[in-house]
Write a protein that holds these residues in place. Structure first.
Motif, mmCIF file in Angstrom:
data_model
loop_
_atom_site.group_PDB
_atom_site.id
_atom_site.type_symbol
_atom_site.label_atom_id
_atom_site.label_comp_id
_atom_site.label_asym_id
_atom_site.label_seq_id
_atom_site.Cartn_x
_atom_site.Cartn_y
_atom_site.Cartn_z
ATOM 1 N N LEU A 36 -2.424 -4.260 11.464
ATOM 2 C CA LEU A 36 -3.029 -4.053 10.681
ATOM 3 C C LEU A 36 -3.616 -4.319 8.961
ATOM 4 C CD1 LEU A 36 -2.472 -0.387 10.741
ATOM 5 C CD2 LEU A 36 -4.118 -1.655 12.057
ATOM 6 N N PRO A 37 -4.226 -4.389 8.358
ATOM 7 C CA PRO A 37 -3.571 -4.918 7.235
ATOM 8 C C PRO A 37 -2.418 -3.499 6.134
ATOM 9 C CG PRO A 37 -5.697 -4.154 7.195
ATOM 10 C CD PRO A 37 -5.320 -4.282 8.805
ATOM 11 N N VAL A 38 -2.114 -5.098 5.638
ATOM 12 C CA VAL A 38 -1.126 -3.906 4.778
ATOM 13 C C VAL A 38 -1.197 -4.354 3.332
ATOM 14 C CG1 VAL A 38 1.550 -3.939 4.291
ATOM 15 C CG2 VAL A 38 0.575 -5.267 6.309
ATOM 16 N N CYS A 39 -0.713 -2.674 2.612
ATOM 17 C CA CYS A 39 -0.635 -2.570 1.308
ATOM 18 C C CYS A 39 0.645 -2.907 0.616
ATOM 19 C CB CYS A 39 -1.426 -1.664 0.395
ATOM 20 S SG CYS A 39 -1.160 -1.660 -1.293
ATOM 21 N N LEU A 40 1.091 -4.154 -0.118
ATOM 22 C CA LEU A 40 2.261 -3.690 -0.725
ATOM 23 C C LEU A 40 2.661 -3.545 -1.530
ATOM 24 C CD1 LEU A 40 2.825 -8.263 0.068
ATOM 25 C CD2 LEU A 40 3.108 -5.606 1.350
ATOM 26 N N MET A 41 3.119 -2.613 -2.245
ATOM 27 C CA MET A 41 3.634 -2.202 -3.521
ATOM 28 C C MET A 41 4.942 -2.343 -4.265
ATOM 29 S SD MET A 41 3.813 2.054 -4.830
ATOM 30 C CE MET A 41 5.484 1.711 -5.037
ATOM 31 N N HIS A 42 4.942 -2.925 -5.636
ATOM 32 C CA HIS A 42 6.052 -3.346 -5.904
ATOM 33 C C HIS A 42 6.924 -1.695 -6.823
ATOM 34 C CE1 HIS A 42 8.312 -3.944 -10.139
ATOM 35 N NE2 HIS A 42 8.285 -4.357 -9.375
ATOM 36 N N MET A 43 8.357 -1.833 -6.408
ATOM 37 C CA MET A 43 8.929 -0.509 -6.444
ATOM 38 C C MET A 43 10.373 -1.475 -6.884
ATOM 39 S SD MET A 43 9.743 3.099 -4.940
ATOM 40 C CE MET A 43 10.322 2.480 -3.374
ATOM 41 N N SER A 44 10.834 -0.931 -8.170
ATOM 42 C CA SER A 44 12.033 -1.828 -8.464
ATOM 43 C C SER A 44 13.561 -0.481 -7.967
ATOM 44 C CB SER A 44 12.806 -1.982 -9.589
ATOM 45 O OG SER A 44 12.711 -0.991 -10.740
ATOM 46 N N ASP A 45 14.199 -0.697 -6.793
ATOM 47 C CA ASP A 45 14.976 0.100 -6.156
ATOM 48 C C ASP A 45 14.507 1.431 -5.917
ATOM 49 O OD1 ASP A 45 17.682 1.280 -6.598
ATOM 50 O OD2 ASP A 45 17.693 1.436 -9.027
ATOM 51 N N GLU A 46 14.907 2.320 -5.718
ATOM 52 C CA GLU A 46 14.936 3.132 -4.192
ATOM 53 C C GLU A 46 14.310 4.596 -4.998
ATOM 54 O OE1 GLU A 46 15.305 3.824 -1.061
ATOM 55 O OE2 GLU A 46 14.340 2.305 -0.648
ATOM 56 N N PRO A 47 13.369 5.558 -4.712
ATOM 57 C CA PRO A 47 12.318 6.257 -5.783
ATOM 58 C C PRO A 47 13.957 7.558 -5.885
ATOM 59 C CG PRO A 47 11.728 6.511 -3.230
ATOM 60 C CD PRO A 47 12.505 5.663 -3.211
ATOM 61 N N THR A 48 15.131 7.901 -5.336
ATOM 62 C CA THR A 48 15.962 8.068 -5.714
ATOM 63 C C THR A 48 16.670 8.008 -7.381
ATOM 64 O OG1 THR A 48 17.565 7.391 -4.348
ATOM 65 C CG2 THR A 48 16.981 9.302 -4.071
ATOM 66 N N THR A 49 16.567 6.284 -7.570
ATOM 67 C CA THR A 49 17.206 6.554 -8.600
ATOM 68 C C THR A 49 16.732 5.436 -9.075
ATOM 69 O OG1 THR A 49 17.786 4.674 -7.153
ATOM 70 C CG2 THR A 49 19.917 5.811 -7.769
ATOM 71 N N MET A 50 15.150 5.166 -9.342
ATOM 72 C CA MET A 50 13.704 4.683 -10.047
ATOM 73 C C MET A 50 13.976 4.503 -11.435
ATOM 74 S SD MET A 50 10.796 4.821 -8.145
ATOM 75 C CE MET A 50 10.287 6.765 -7.514
ATOM 76 N N GLN A 51 14.232 5.711 -11.278
ATOM 77 C CA GLN A 51 13.479 6.378 -13.180
ATOM 78 C C GLN A 51 14.537 6.825 -13.680
ATOM 79 O OE1 GLN A 51 10.115 5.443 -12.640
ATOM 80 N NE2 GLN A 51 10.640 6.519 -14.014
#
Ligand code: 7PM
Length: 289
Positions: free
Chosen positions: A147-162
């Motif tokens: 399948l097509p895949v969308c690769l997204m940028h995220m530094s870290d994990e949702p719990t700590t990213m902000q």
């Protein structure tokens, strides 16, 4: 067309063609009990209500969504992690039900290998992974689905990213991350023409970082793969105009329009009808480029 600006062609999503010569809308269908702006709307006594989800899928399809993004993990900052079994339980029946009834492409918003594998069997046409296939087994699972895949940028994990996101040059760093991930995926056997890229607005970024990425979105588009942008109702709006979630539609449309004008080809949005109208204006303008 007069100019030689790059235009995207079509991508095959498990037999359904996604034409990216004009910007398209991906409608958000969160099947989580705690999503950031539509938390729990599809839940009835602690369980996903297929009737409610199908009603929303129908409304979004009629409103002009080209893709419906089904997610069972809440990626909002600080959200509780979900078990693999729970995620499968939430999304697989929904993907199956929607793809049986509608021609709209269904994307699976997941980072979990087993969810990707079962989603393609259930009828998904696209993988949307906020972790860009970095979880164990995800790269191989995505490759196997074809399948097509969308690769997204995220530094870290949702719990700590902000927690205090920092970059020397956010645009350059996101560009390097996405081009490296693209190269890794191609090396692992995913066809380059199946890869989409996303700068990950709101994921480990301050408002200024998000606006810098929008201001220089061309630098992400120039990697050469179609770009997806998710800006709908995000906190970068509140940073400027202090609106509650239910008051962010005009600003969301402005951000979606700016992103599409700068070359984004898929806009991930809660408000499909309004966003589709905005994208029709971008398409009309682009016809005369
Ligand atoms: C905070 C950050 C709260 C993000 C909620 C969200 C994207 C996505 C999401 C995106 C792609 C939301 C999100 N955002 N997938 N999933 N791109 N590809 O607004 O920007 O629902 S979750």
């Amino acid at each position: 067309m007069r100019s030689d600006t790059e235009v995207c062609g079509s991508i095959d999503c498990a037999g359904k063609s996604l034409d990216l010569s004009s910007p398209k809308v991906m409608g958000i269908l969160n099947v989580t009990p705690d999503s950031f702006s539509d938390g729990g709307v599809f839940f009835e006594r602690g369980k996903v209500s297929l009737d409610r989800v199908l009603g929303q899928a129908e409304a979004m399809t009629a409103a002009g969504a080209s893709i419906l993004d089904v997610g069972g993990e809440s990626t909002r900052p600080g959200a509780a992690p979900v078990s693999e079994a729970e995620e499968l339980d939430r999304v697989i029946p929904v993907i199956e039900a929607i793809s049986q009834r509608f021609d709209t492409i269904v994307s699976v918003d997941s980072s979990t290998a087993s969810v990707m594998r079962e989603a393609v069997v259930a009828g998904a046409g696209l993988i949307n992974d906020v972790r860009a296939l970095r979880r164990d087994g995800a790269l191989v699972a995505a490759r196997d689905t074809e399948l097509p895949v969308c690769l997204m940028h995220m530094s870290d994990e949702p719990t700590t990213m902000q927690n205090n996101p920092q970059y020397q040059d956010v645009v350059a760093e996101v560009r390097v991350f996405l081009s490296d991930r693209l190269a890794d995926c191609v090396k692992a056997g995913i066809a380059e023409h199946l890869i989409l890229l996303d700068p990950g607005f709101g994921f480990g970024k301050t408002a200024a970082h998000n606006y810098a990425l929008l201001a220089h979105l061309e630098d992400i588009v120039s990697i050469g793969r179609p770009v997806l942008a998710g800006l709908s109702r995000k906190s970068m709006i509140a940073a400027e105009i202090h609106r509650n979630l239910d008051e962010r539609l005009p600003a969301s449309l402005a951000l979606a329009t700016l992103a599409a004008a700068k070359g984004a080809r898929i806009i991930r949005a809660h408000d499909v009808k309004e966003t589709a109208d905005a994208m029709a204006m971008v398409a009309a303008m682009e016809r005369e480029l």
